[in-house]
Scaffold this motif. Structure first.
Motif, PDB file in Angstrom:
ATOM      1  N   ALA A 216      15.725 -34.371  38.365  1.00  0.00           N
ATOM      2  CA  ALA A 216      17.754 -35.290  37.671  1.00  0.00           C
ATOM      3  C   ALA A 216      17.353 -35.166  36.797  1.00  0.00           C
ATOM      4  CB  ALA A 216      17.640 -37.246  38.535  1.00  0.00           C
ATOM      5  N   GLU A 217      18.257 -34.211  36.081  1.00  0.00           N
ATOM      6  CA  GLU A 217      18.060 -34.403  34.435  1.00  0.00           C
ATOM      7  C   GLU A 217      19.089 -34.688  34.017  1.00  0.00           C
ATOM      8  OE1 GLU A 217      20.158 -30.233  33.887  1.00  0.00           O
ATOM      9  OE2 GLU A 217      18.806 -28.615  35.327  1.00  0.00           O
ATOM     10  N   GLU A 218      18.950 -35.270  32.049  1.00  0.00           N
ATOM     11  CA  GLU A 218      19.231 -36.116  31.388  1.00  0.00           C
ATOM     12  C   GLU A 218      19.654 -37.826  32.015  1.00  0.00           C
ATOM     13  OE1 GLU A 218      21.869 -34.632  28.138  1.00  0.00           O
ATOM     14  OE2 GLU A 218      22.410 -33.595  30.072  1.00  0.00           O
ATOM     15  N   GLN A 219      18.343 -38.414  32.486  1.00  0.00           N
ATOM     16  CA  GLN A 219      18.553 -39.188  33.230  1.00  0.00           C
ATOM     17  C   GLN A 219      18.477 -40.067  32.098  1.00  0.00           C
ATOM     18  OE1 GLN A 219      14.571 -38.850  36.692  1.00  0.00           O
ATOM     19  NE2 GLN A 219      15.666 -40.526  36.349  1.00  0.00           N
ATOM     20  N   ILE A 220      19.235 -41.553  32.256  1.00  0.00           N
ATOM     21  CA  ILE A 220      19.990 -42.557  31.819  1.00  0.00           C
ATOM     22  C   ILE A 220      19.056 -43.904  32.533  1.00  0.00           C
ATOM     23  CG2 ILE A 220      21.326 -41.507  30.597  1.00  0.00           C
ATOM     24  CD1 ILE A 220      23.278 -42.543  32.334  1.00  0.00           C
ATOM     25  N   PRO A 221      19.074 -45.099  31.878  1.00  0.00           N
ATOM     26  CA  PRO A 221      18.982 -46.317  32.325  1.00  0.00           C
ATOM     27  C   PRO A 221      20.017 -46.277  33.522  1.00  0.00           C
ATOM     28  CG  PRO A 221      18.771 -47.207  30.027  1.00  0.00           C
ATOM     29  CD  PRO A 221      19.583 -44.734  30.182  1.00  0.00           C
ATOM     30  N   VAL A 222      19.364 -46.718  34.694  1.00  0.00           N
ATOM     31  CA  VAL A 222      19.620 -47.104  36.066  1.00  0.00           C
ATOM     32  C   VAL A 222      21.073 -48.217  35.865  1.00  0.00           C
ATOM     33  CG1 VAL A 222      18.504 -48.349  37.002  1.00  0.00           C
ATOM     34  CG2 VAL A 222      19.613 -47.128  38.483  1.00  0.00           C
ATOM     35  N   GLU A 237      13.963 -51.891  55.781  1.00  0.00           N
ATOM     36  CA  GLU A 237      13.966 -51.197  57.349  1.00  0.00           C
ATOM     37  C   GLU A 237      13.682 -49.383  57.744  1.00  0.00           C
ATOM     38  OE1 GLU A 237      15.895 -54.989  56.621  1.00  0.00           O
ATOM     39  OE2 GLU A 237      15.894 -53.033  56.187  1.00  0.00           O
ATOM     40  N   GLU A 238      13.898 -49.131  56.912  1.00  0.00           N
ATOM     41  CA  GLU A 238      14.502 -47.316  57.038  1.00  0.00           C
ATOM     42  C   GLU A 238      13.208 -46.316  56.398  1.00  0.00           C
ATOM     43  OE1 GLU A 238      18.243 -45.549  57.417  1.00  0.00           O
ATOM     44  OE2 GLU A 238      19.104 -47.314  58.789  1.00  0.00           O
ATOM     45  N   GLY A 239      12.775 -46.730  55.176  1.00  0.00           N
ATOM     46  CA  GLY A 239      11.935 -46.343  54.780  1.00  0.00           C
ATOM     47  C   GLY A 239      11.889 -46.178  52.857  1.00  0.00           C
ATOM     48  N   LEU A 240      11.639 -45.026  52.547  1.00  0.00           N
ATOM     49  CA  LEU A 240      12.058 -45.600  50.297  1.00  0.00           C
ATOM     50  C   LEU A 240      13.069 -44.836  50.105  1.00  0.00           C
ATOM     51  CD1 LEU A 240       8.536 -46.495  51.039  1.00  0.00           C
ATOM     52  CD2 LEU A 240       8.296 -44.824  49.258  1.00  0.00           C
ATOM     53  N   TRP A 241      13.208 -45.330  49.187  1.00  0.00           N
ATOM     54  CA  TRP A 241      14.986 -44.607  48.214  1.00  0.00           C
ATOM     55  C   TRP A 241      14.849 -45.172  47.156  1.00  0.00           C
ATOM     56  CZ3 TRP A 241      18.990 -44.005  51.570  1.00  0.00           C
ATOM     57  CH2 TRP A 241      18.635 -44.902  53.181  1.00  0.00           C
ATOM     58  N   ALA A 242      14.898 -44.209  46.032  1.00  0.00           N
ATOM     59  CA  ALA A 242      15.327 -44.638  44.707  1.00  0.00           C
ATOM     60  C   ALA A 242      15.838 -44.060  44.359  1.00  0.00           C
ATOM     61  CB  ALA A 242      14.566 -42.435  43.894  1.00  0.00           C
ATOM     62  N   ILE A 243      16.752 -45.703  43.317  1.00  0.00           N
ATOM     63  CA  ILE A 243      17.998 -45.430  42.705  1.00  0.00           C
ATOM     64  C   ILE A 243      18.136 -44.880  41.726  1.00  0.00           C
ATOM     65  CG2 ILE A 243      19.647 -47.715  42.605  1.00  0.00           C
ATOM     66  CD1 ILE A 243      18.111 -48.783  44.411  1.00  0.00           C
ATOM     67  N   TYR A 244      18.913 -45.009  41.092  1.00  0.00           N
ATOM     68  CA  TYR A 244      18.985 -43.735  39.198  1.00  0.00           C
ATOM     69  C   TYR A 244      20.099 -43.650  38.952  1.00  0.00           C
ATOM     70  CZ  TYR A 244      19.550 -39.398  41.996  1.00  0.00           C
ATOM     71  OH  TYR A 244      20.767 -38.584  42.599  1.00  0.00           O
ATOM     72  N   ALA A 245      20.094 -42.795  37.442  1.00  0.00           N
ATOM     73  CA  ALA A 245      21.529 -42.479  36.913  1.00  0.00           C
ATOM     74  C   ALA A 245      21.308 -41.607  36.139  1.00  0.00           C
ATOM     75  CB  ALA A 245      22.401 -43.637  36.435  1.00  0.00           C
ATOM     76  N   THR A 246      21.986 -40.840  35.956  1.00  0.00           N
ATOM     77  CA  THR A 246      21.800 -39.293  35.040  1.00  0.00           C
ATOM     78  C   THR A 246      22.799 -39.399  34.104  1.00  0.00           C
ATOM     79  OG1 THR A 246      23.572 -38.316  36.683  1.00  0.00           O
ATOM     80  CG2 THR A 246      20.884 -38.310  36.881  1.00  0.00           C
ATOM     81  N   LYS A 247      23.164 -38.649  32.852  1.00  0.00           N
ATOM     82  CA  LYS A 247      24.082 -37.827  31.964  1.00  0.00           C
ATOM     83  C   LYS A 247      25.803 -37.449  32.745  1.00  0.00           C
ATOM     84  CE  LYS A 247      25.112 -38.880  27.366  1.00  0.00           C
ATOM     85  NZ  LYS A 247      24.995 -40.285  26.887  1.00  0.00           N
ATOM     86  N   GLU A 248      25.282 -37.087  33.481  1.00  0.00           N
ATOM     87  CA  GLU A 248      26.378 -36.448  34.453  1.00  0.00           C
ATOM     88  C   GLU A 248      27.331 -37.259  34.963  1.00  0.00           C
ATOM     89  OE1 GLU A 248      26.332 -32.421  37.136  1.00  0.00           O
ATOM     90  OE2 GLU A 248      24.987 -33.721  37.020  1.00  0.00           O
ATOM     91  N   ASP A 249      26.745 -38.337  35.367  1.00  0.00           N
ATOM     92  CA  ASP A 249      27.945 -39.145  35.981  1.00  0.00           C
ATOM     93  C   ASP A 249      27.462 -40.351  35.328  1.00  0.00           C
ATOM     94  OD1 ASP A 249      29.552 -40.138  37.100  1.00  0.00           O
ATOM     95  OD2 ASP A 249      28.747 -40.430  38.887  1.00  0.00           O
ATOM     96  N   GLU A 250      27.574 -40.991  34.277  1.00  0.00           N
ATOM     97  CA  GLU A 250      26.890 -41.914  33.272  1.00  0.00           C
ATOM     98  C   GLU A 250      27.594 -43.507  34.066  1.00  0.00           C
ATOM     99  OE1 GLU A 250      27.437 -41.692  29.344  1.00  0.00           O
ATOM    100  OE2 GLU A 250      28.862 -40.810  29.050  1.00  0.00           O
TER     101      GLU A 250
END
Length: 362
Positions: A216-222, A237-250
């Motif tokens: 992900a480009e230009e990450q910002i605090p989620v 219950e289904e595994g691993l996830w990543a929660i994040y945010a980017t400058k593109e859709d801040e």
């Protein structure tokens, strides 16, 4: 000389009598002041008890009003976002998420809360292994460090304020934020050195198994209220996830499904959950739950839910409130095997036990 002595004795008797009278008057004056002070203290105590009763009544009324008039869901109808989601979905191979389990539960309410202790900095993370049966407690003190404390059981972590009962794991690279996770004997933590990296660290032999630069480009605090966290690694219950945010859709939070073995991104979603006033998030049965607060700490609440399988509509999700405590949560880790959340609130370590129910019954 005898006459002189008699005269001095007579003067001494006169002075003693005068001093006795003054002392008696002073004693009576002090007794009167003490009696007045005692009456004022009783009056203040009565006023304080009355104020406490009124505050308790007000809190109950506020809880009732919140139940009857919940805050509107944080979902914005943005045509641009909808068009972007459609275009992104066409580009991806898996247009529909395939559930890995038959988990169909959702959070109904916070059933109980337990404050364990106060340890370390105002911000941090504490958790157990989200997949294994280990009773070890892993503590990340602060938002940037390279040492993880490991307590053998909950008892040692609760009883001892110092870290002398804890083992120390010095990581090969410093970690940043509070979005780390212990899962199936491995530590998944965020390293910041140039692009953000997810490091997979074997806790048994203390070695780095794998690492991946987050695509992900230009990450910002989620989270708007937790500026130190850029990626939140979560487990359900289904595994691993990543929660994040980017400058593109801040404005909004994004979600990705991770392969725990290779750290590959299996699928990504643009959620309608805003970053503003968000303080944390976790995933339950494939549904992202975002917790919101205010900059002046109030009552934390789950006010936006995004279910990747489409089973649970955002407007049908329960509005879950967490009891008001000290400040705002710097981390909230959901344990799928225990159905509870390990939270860090202004230096206090708290356990929230969740009341669950079926999504179809919402």
């Amino acid at each position: 000389r005898v006459l002189g002595s008699r005269e001095r004795i007579s003067q001494w008797h006169d002075q003693s009598s005068r001093y006795s009278t003054e002392l008696r008057d002073f004693k009576n004056q002090v007794l009167g002041m003490l009696e007045t002070a005692e009456k004022e203290r009783e009056a203040m105590r009565s006023e304080a008890e009355s104020a406490a009763v009124r505050v308790d009544r007000l809190e109950r009324e506020v809880d009732y009003l919140e139940t009857q008039n919940p805050a509107p869901p944080c979902v914005e109808v943005d045509e641009t976002l909808m068009e972007k989601q459609v275009a992104t979905a066409k580009q991806r191979k898996n247009e529909k998420y395939t559930k890995l389990t038959d988990c169909s539960d959702t959070i109904a309410s916070v059933r109980a809360m337990k404050i364990l202790k106060r340890f370390g900095s105002t911000s941090g993370l504490w958790t157990k292994d989200a997949a294994g049966n280990s009773e070890k407690i892993y503590v990340f003190d602060g938002t940037a460090n390279d040492t993880v404390y490991v307590f053998p059981r909950m008892r040692e972590f609760t009883l001892f304020s110092a870290t002398r009962k804890a083992a120390r794991i010095k990581l090969p690279y410093p970690w940043v934020g509070t979005g780390h996770l212990v899962y199936d004997g491995h530590l998944y933590y965020i390293r910041q050195q140039g692009p953000f990296q997810v490091i997979k660290f074997n806790l048994a032999n203390k070695t780095v198994v794998d690492s991946s630069v987050f695509p992900a480009e230009e990450q910002i605090p989620v989270f708007g209220l937790s500026p130190f966290t850029y990626i939140e690694v979560a487990a359900d219950e289904e595994g691993l996830w990543a929660i994040y945010a980017t400058k593109e859709d801040e404005k909004n939070i994004q979600l990705a499904k991770l392969d725990p073995t290779s750290l590959d991104i299996e699928q990504m979603w643009d959620t309608p959950c805003p970053r503003e006033n968000a303080e944390g998030a976790f995933v339950v049965c494939g549904a992202l739950h975002v917790v919101y607060n205010t900059r002046l700490p109030s009552r934390a609440r789950v006010q936006c839910v995004f279910d990747v399988s489409g089973t649970l509509a955002p407007e049908d999700a329960s509005l879950v409130y967490f009891p008001k405590r000290y400040g705002s949560h710097s981390s909230m880790k959901y344990s799928p095997r225990e159905r509870q959340i390990y939270a860090w609130d202004d230096g206090y370590q708290i356990i929230y036990r969740m009341e669950m129910k079926k999504k179809l019954e919402v």
